[in-house]
Design an enzyme around this catalytic site. Structure first.
Site, PDB file in Angstrom:
ATOM      1  N   GLU A 277      27.197  20.659 -22.620  1.00 24.43           N
ATOM      2  CA  GLU A 277      28.489  19.951 -22.761  1.00 24.43           C
ATOM      3  C   GLU A 277      28.368  18.693 -21.930  1.00 24.43           C
ATOM      4  OE1 GLU A 277      31.508  18.190 -21.991  1.00 24.43           O
ATOM      5  OE2 GLU A 277      32.237  19.859 -20.781  1.00 24.43           O
TER       6      GLU A 277
ATOM      7  N   CYS B 238      35.988  16.159 -17.926  1.00 23.69           N
ATOM      8  CA  CYS B 238      35.328  15.668 -19.140  1.00 23.69           C
ATOM      9  C   CYS B 238      36.351  15.446 -20.247  1.00 23.69           C
ATOM     10  CB  CYS B 238      34.247  16.633 -19.590  1.00 23.69           C
ATOM     11  SG  CYS B 238      34.775  18.342 -19.711  1.00 23.69           S
TER      12      CYS B 238
END
Length: 1008
Positions: free
Chosen positions: A763, A797
Site C-alpha cells: 500500500e 495515506c
C-alpha cells in the site's frame, strides 16, 4: 401514576380538544400548497425523504438552471410517486411552451418553499423580526427569540453570531417600552403575567465558539462564556431573561457546566432570570436534573428549566449505532413521554427554587403538567408553557385560553440556516409518532392520544416482534458476527480522564532499552536508535535495539522452524490466538494509545481509533480464517469429489509505517499469522516503541515462539537483506510509492536457493481529492475537509491534499475554509484542546517545509500558520490557492498539512482533475445532486470513495481499504479477499467410483 390523577389528566385533555375542535395547524391545511405536499409526504416515505432533502438544498439553488435541474433529479424518476405540481416541474422543458410552463412551476415551488420556511421564522431581518414579535404580543403571547445561524466553523462566525444577538437586542430595546406587559394575576405590572421579563432570549452555546468539543470541556466552556457574557450583560441591562439551549449530546456536559458557571459568577449571581434546557429523551436527564436541583439548593440560588422532548433523536441514535455506543436516548417514543412527565413532576415538586417552562405541543403532556401542578399546589407564577412559532396554532390558541401563560419560541435569521431548522420541524410533524400528526392529520382517537404513555409503551412492546437471534460470521457457525470496536466517546468523563492517566503511567516507566524479540526470547544489541517525543525532542521514550544481518538470520531460522509446525495448526486454533490478542489489546487500549500520542504525536481520538482498528483486524481476520479454513467442495458431478483448500505461503516479512504504527502493523502481521505464515516484523524507526507493543500483545496472548519476531533495524543495514532473502516468501509493505516500487523490483529477482515467486502486498499512498459541488452543504464540507486535510497533521495515506471546488461556490467555500483553519489550535497532541500537533519527526518536518516552498512558488498562499511552537517537529498548516492540476503540489504526495485548492468550471471538469494523478487511493465528494453523486460513483476512480463525509478513517469490514494505480498492489485490507493473498490454493480430486458403483452425496447433480 395515581389512577385518579390520570383520570383528571384525560378529562382535562378532552376539554382541551373540545375547545379547539375543527381547527388544524396550517402545515396540515390541505387547502394550501404546503398542506398538500405534507399530506403526500406522510403517505409516501420515499417522497418524504426526497422532499426533505430537496428543501435542505433549496437555499443553494439560486439560478433557474440549478433549481430546475434539482427538481428533475429529485422528482422525475419513473418510480417517483409525486404530486402533480412537482411532476410538472420535473419534466423536460422542451419548446417555448414547455419552458414557460417549467418557469411558472419553478416560480411556484420557490415561492411556496420560501413561504414554508418563513412560516417557522418570525423574520429574516432584525426589523422584520421585531415587528413580528410585537404582533405576537398584541395577540397575547410572550416570546423567546432565537437567532438561526450556519454551523460556526470559525471565530469570525462566532463573533458574527454574538453580534447578531446584540443587534436584535438593541432593536428590541428601542421597542420594549412601547409594549404593554401581558396581563396576569397580580404581581409587578411592568412584568409579563406579573412576574417575568418581557424580553426573553434563547441562545445555542456551541455557535459562540468554533472550537467547542466534548474532549475539552474546560476550554469549550471558557471559549463560549467569553462571548456569552456581553450578550447576558445586554439582556440584564434590558431586565430580560436568557435561556441556554441544550443541543446535541456532545455539548451536554459543556452546556451544564456553562450554566452553573454563569449562574454563580459574582457579577450575575443576584440576577435570577437565567434558564437552561433539559431534554427528556436523554436517558441521563433524570440524573442531570437531580444534580442541578441539589446544586441549586447547595448554592442557594433559584434556577429555571425549560423541559423539551428533544430534537435530535435520529442523529443521536444513528451516531450511537455507527460508533458502537450505547444509544443515549429512549428507544420508544412513549418512553420519552413517560420521562417528560416524571421529570416535570420533579421540577414542580421543587418549584420553590426551580421555575418551570413546559415546552410541548402534546396535549396529554400539557394536561399532565396542569393537573400535577394543581395537585402539588404549585403557584401559576412558577411555571409557563412554550410552543414553537409556526407550529400547532390550535394548541397555542387553546393554551392561551386555559393557561394564559404561553411563550412562543421564535427563530429569526437567514433562509439558509432556516432551511435546516425547517427540515427538523417537518420531520417532527410527519413522523408516525408525532402527536400533532396523529391529532390533526391522522385523526387518531382521543382515548389513544390522551392515554397514559406507560400504557402506550406496554401495548407497543407487546406488539413488537421477537428480536432476531444474533447471527454468525459468514460460513462460520458459533462465531458471532464481526462488530467494529467502539469509537471513543468523549462525553463520558472516565474516557477523558483515562488518557492523562495513561500518559502519566507510561512516562513513569519509559526509557531503558527495548530488545528485539526472536524465537520467543529477548535479544539485546549494542546498536540502538533513540525514539523521542516529536513535540519535545529532549523527552526520550526508549533506546531501540537494532537488528543487523546476523539477527535477521536468527529470526528467519526461527521463523522457518516455526513454519513447519505452525502451518499445520488448525485454522480454529490460529484464529483463537488472534482473538486472545484482541482481548489483550482491548484491555490495554489507553496504554497503547498513550504510546502513540507521545511517540508520533497522534491526538487522543486518532490514537485510540488506531488501536481500535488494530483490534478490528485481529477479530475480523480470525473470523475470515475460520471461513476460508474450511475445505470447499467444487462442482456437483457424481462419482468424483473435488476439494479446494488453502495452505500458507511461508515466511512473511512485514514492513510497517509510522503513521498507523499499531493498526497497520498488527493488521499485516495478524493476517500472515492467522493464515499460517510466521512473521519477521520490521517497524519504522520513527515508531519502533509502538511497534514493540505488538510483541507485548502477542506474547501475552501466548503465541508460540518463532511465529512472531520483532526486528527493528536500519534499512541501510538489513532492509534489502530481508527483502531479498530466499527464505522470505512474501513481503507486506505500507509506505511511500518510491520504497514500494523498489521492494517490488528487488522481490522480482530470484536468489540462489529461492523456492518460490515472492508475493508483494504494498500500500503506497495517494494524492487524494475532495470535490466541492456548487450545491454542497458548506457547514459540513468545510469541517470535513479541514479534518481530512489536517487531522493527525495530514499524515495519513488517505488524507485530503487536494480540494477541487466548482466555480460558483469557490469563493464562499474557500473563505470559510481558510477562516476555520486559521482558528484551530496547534500544539502538543497530549493536550486535547489542540487540533494539530507536530509531524512525526525532523526528517518529515524538513520534507514538508520544502514542499511549502514549492507551494509558494506555484500558487498563492491563502493560509500559512506560523504561530507554532518553536520546539518540536512543527510545520505551518498551509492552504495554497491558484494551483493548476499539473503543478507538483497537485501531483506529488507530501504527507503533511499542506492543502492545494483547485478551481473547476463544472462538476465534470472536477472529476477529470480528481482522476488526473498516478494515484487512486481515496476521494470524496460533497454534493446534494443525485446525478452528480451517481456520476462520482461511476467515474471517480479510486479505491475508497466517500460521499458527503470526510475521506479518512476507513473501518474494517464496513469500508475495506486500498487503492490501485500507483497507490498499491494487492487486495483491500479489512476486506473479504485480503487473506487470500497470504495463501496458495490447492485442489484435490478423488474418483469415488469403484467397480461401477459411486456413493451419491446429498448435493450431487443426480437424477430427480
Amino acid at each position: 401514576m395515581d389512577s385518579g390523577l390520570d383520570t383528571r389528566i384525560v378529562g382535562r385533555g378532552k376539554e382541551f380538544f373540545k375547545s379547539i375542535s375543527g381547527e388544524a395547524p396550517s402545515i396540515f391545511n390541505k387547502g394550501w400548497w404546503t398542506g398538500k405536499v405534507m399530506d403526500w409526504a406522510m403517505k409516501n416515505e420515499d417522497f418524504k425523504v426526497q422532499l426533505f432533502r430537496f428543501v435542505d438544498v433549496f437555499p443553494y439553488l439560486n439560478t433557474s438552471e440549478s433549481l430546475s435541474r434539482h427538481i428533475r433529479e429529485y422528482f422525475s424518476g419513473e418510480d417517483q410517486d409525486v404530486p402533480a405540481v412537482l411532476k410538472w416541474g420535473a419534466g423536460k422543458a422542451d419548446g417555448l411552451l414547455g419552458k414557460l410552463t417549467s418557469g411558472l412551476v419553478e416560480k411556484t415551488i420557490r415561492t411556496n418553499i420560501e413561504g414554508m420556511g418563513r412560516q417557522f421564522i418570525v423574520g429574516q431581518e432584525t426589523k422584520e423580526a421585531v415587528k413580528g414579535l410585537a404582533k405576537l404580543r398584541k395577540d397575547g403571547f410572550a416570546f423567546t427569540v432565537d437567532l438561526l445561524g450556519e454551523a460556526t466553523v470559525s471565530e469570525e462566525e462566532a463573533d458574527a453570531y454574538r453580534d447578531g444577538y446584540l443587534e436584535v437586542l438593541d432593536a428590541i430595546a428601542k421597542e420594549q417600552d412601547k409594549w404593554k406587559a401581558l396581563p396576569g394575576k397580580g404581581g409587578d405590572s411592568a412584568l409579563d403575567w406579573g412576574y417575568t421579563p418581557k424580553v426573553n432570549v434563547s441562545i445555542k452555546p456551541s455557535a459562540l465558539f468554533s472550537q467547542a468539543k466534548a474532549v475539552d470541556v474546560e476550554g469549550s466552556v471558557q471559549g463560549i462564556i467569553d462571548r456569552l457574557i456581553p450578550v447576558y450583560r445586554k439582556v440584564i441591562a434590558m431586565k430580560g431573561f436568557l435561556c441556554i439551549d441544550m443541543e446535541a449530546l456532545k455539548y451536554r456536559e459543556i452546556t451544564l457546566e456553562l450554566y452553573r458557571r454563569l449562574r454563580t459568577m459574582p457579577e450575575f449571581r443576584d440576577y435570577p432570570h437565567l434558564s437552561i434546557v433539559l431534554q427528556a429523551y436523554l436517558r441521563c436527564t433524570d440524573q442531570d436534573l437531580a444534580d442541578l436541583i441539589k446544586w441549586a439548593r447547595t448554592e442557594r440560588l433559584p434556577i429555571a428549566i425549560r423541559l423539551v422532548k428533544g430534537a435530535y433523536w435520529d442523529m443521536e441514535t444513528v451516531l450511537a449505532k455507527q460508533n458502537g455506543w450505547e444509544v443515549p436516548v429512549w428507544i420508544h417514543k412513549p418512553e420519552s413521554d413517560i420521562a417528560y412527565e416524571r421529570l416535570a413532576r420533579v421540577i414542580l415538586e421543587n418549584s420553590d427554587i426551580c421555575y418551570f417552562a413546559c415546552a410541548s405541543h402534546n396535549i396529554r403532556t400539557i394536561s399532565a403538567i396542569m393537573e400535577m401542578a394543581r395537585e402539588l399546589n404549585v403557584a401559576e407564577s412558577r411555571y409557563e408553557f412554550q410552543v414553537l412559532y409556526g407550529m400547532a396554532e390550535p394548541v397555542r390558541k387553546g393554551l392561551l385560553n386555559v393557561a394564559g401563560r404561553v411563550r412562543l419560541y421564535c427563530p429569526y435569521g437567514d433562509l439558509i440556516p432556516g432551511m435546516a431548522y425547517l427540515v427538523r420541524r417537518l420531520l417532527e410533524n410527519t413522523a408516525n409518532e408525532s402527536f400533532l400528526r396523529q391529532s390533526f392529520a391522522d385523526g387518531a382517537e382521543l382515548e389513544r392520544l390522551l392515554e397514559n404513555p406507560q400504557k402506550t409503551l406496554d401495548r407497543e412492546l407487546a406488539a413488537k416482534p421477537a428480536p432476531k437471534p444474533a447471527g454468525f460470521h459468514e460460513g462460520v457457525e458459533g462465531i458471532p458476527l464481526f462488530v467494529n470496536d467502539a469509537m471513543i466517546d468523549f462525553t463520558i468523563p472516565e474516557a477523558r480522564a483515562a488518557f492523562p492517566a495513561a500518559i502519566k503511567d507510561i512516562r513513569s516507566r519509559m526509557g531503558g532499552k527495548i530488545p528485539l524479540y526472536i524465537d520467543g526470547k529477548d535479544v539485546m544489541t549494542n546498536d540502538v536508535i533513540p525514539t523521542t517525543n516529536p513535540a519535545n525532542y529532549s523527552e526520550k521514550l526508549a533506546d531501540i535495539c537494532q537488528a543487523g544481518v546476523a539477527e535477521i538470520d536468527l529470526a528467519l531460522d526461527a521463523a522457518e522452524r516455526a513454519f513447519y509446525v505452525w502451518r499445520d495448526v488448525s485454522p480454529e486454533d490460529r484464529a483463537n490466538y488472534l482473538m486472545k490478542a484482541a482481548e489483550v489489546a482491548r484491555k490495554k487500549a489507553y496504554e497503547l494509545s498513550a504510546w502513540q500520542i507521545l511517540e508520533v504525536g497522534k491526538q487522543w481520538d486518532q490514537a485510540f481509533h488506531d488501536v481500535g482498528e488494530g483490534i478490528d483486524f485481529l477479530e475480523y481476520y480470525a473470523r475470515e480464517m475460520l471461513r476460508l479454513g474450511r475445505p470447499r467442495r467444487m462442482g456437483r458431478a457424481p462419482g468424483e469429489h473435488n476439494q479446494l483448500f488453502y495452505q500458507p505461503k511461508g515466511i512473511a516479512a512485514v514492513i510497517s509505517p509510522w503513521n498507523f504504527p499499531f493498526a497497520i502493523s498488527i493488521g499485516m502481521a495478524s493476517a500472515a499469522i492467522v493464515t499460517g505464515n510466521p512473521v519477521v516484523f520490521k517497524p519504522s524507526s520513527i515508531s519502533a516503541r509502538v511497534g514493540y507493543n505488538l510483541t507485548e500483545v502477542f506474547r501475552e496472548a501466548g503465541l508460540p515462539a518463532g511465529v512472531f519476531n520483532f526486528c527493528p533495524g536500519r534499512s541501510s543495514v538489513m532492509g534489502d537483506y530481508l527483502i531479498e532473502h530466499p527464505k522470505v516468501s512474501m513481503i507486506c509493505f505500507t509506505g511511500s510509492m518510491e520504497v514500494g516500487l523498489r521492494i517490488q523490483n528487488k522481490a522480482s529477482v530470484v536468489k540462489p536457493g529461492q523456492m518460490q515467486c515472492k508475493r508483494v502486498i504494498a500500500e503506497m499512498g495517494g494524492k487524494n481529492a475532495i470535490i466541492i459541488d456548487d450545491d454542497a452543504d458548506l457547514d459540513e464540507a468545510v469541517l470535513h475537509v479541514l479534518y481530512s486535510a489536517f487531522g493527525f497533521q495530514g499524515q495519513k495515506c488517505s488524507a485530503c491534499s487536494r480540494v477541487i471546488v466548482v466555480e460558483p461556490i469557490y469563493d464562499r467555500f474557500v473563505k470559510r475554509l481558510v477562516q476555520a483553519a486559521g482558528d484551530v489550535k496547534i500544539g502538543p497532541s497530549e493536550d486535547p484542546a489542540n487540533y494539530m500537533g507536530p509531524v512525526a519527526d525532523v526528517t518529515l518536518q524538513k520534507n514538508v517545509n520544502d514542499y511549502i516552498k514549492i507551494a509558494e512558488q506555484e500558487g498563492t498562499i491563502l493560509l500559512k500558520r506560523t504561530d507554532i511552537p518553536s520546539e518540536g517537529a512543527y510545520v505551518p498548516m498551509t492552504i495554497v490557492g491558484d494551483i493548476q492540476p499539473h503543478h507538483r503540489i497537485a501531483q506529488e504526495e507530501i504527507f503533511g498539512p499542506v492543502l492545494a485548492v483547485i478551481k473547476a468550471r463544472n462538476f465534470n471538469e472536477a472529476i477529470d482533475i480528481a482522476n488526473g494523478t498516478r494515484f487512486a487511493l481515496t476521494g470524496g465528494v460533497f454534493s446534494r445532486s443525485p446525478e452528480h453523486l451517481e456520476k462520482a460513483r461511476k467515474d471517480f476512480r479510486v479505491g475508497n470513495l466517500y460521499l458527503n463525509r470526510n475521506n479518512t478513517g476507513a473501518l474494517v469490514e464496513r469500508q475495506p481499504f486500498g487503492g490501485f494505480k500507483m497507490s498499491g498492489v494487492g487486495s483491500k485490507t479489512g476486506g473479504p479477499d485480503y487473506l487470500l493473498q497470504f495463501m496458495d490454493p490447492r485442489c484435490v480430486t478423488e474418483n469415488t467410483m469403484r467397480r461401477g458403483f459411486a456413493p451419491i452425496e446429498e448435493d450431487d447433480d443426480w437424477i430427480a
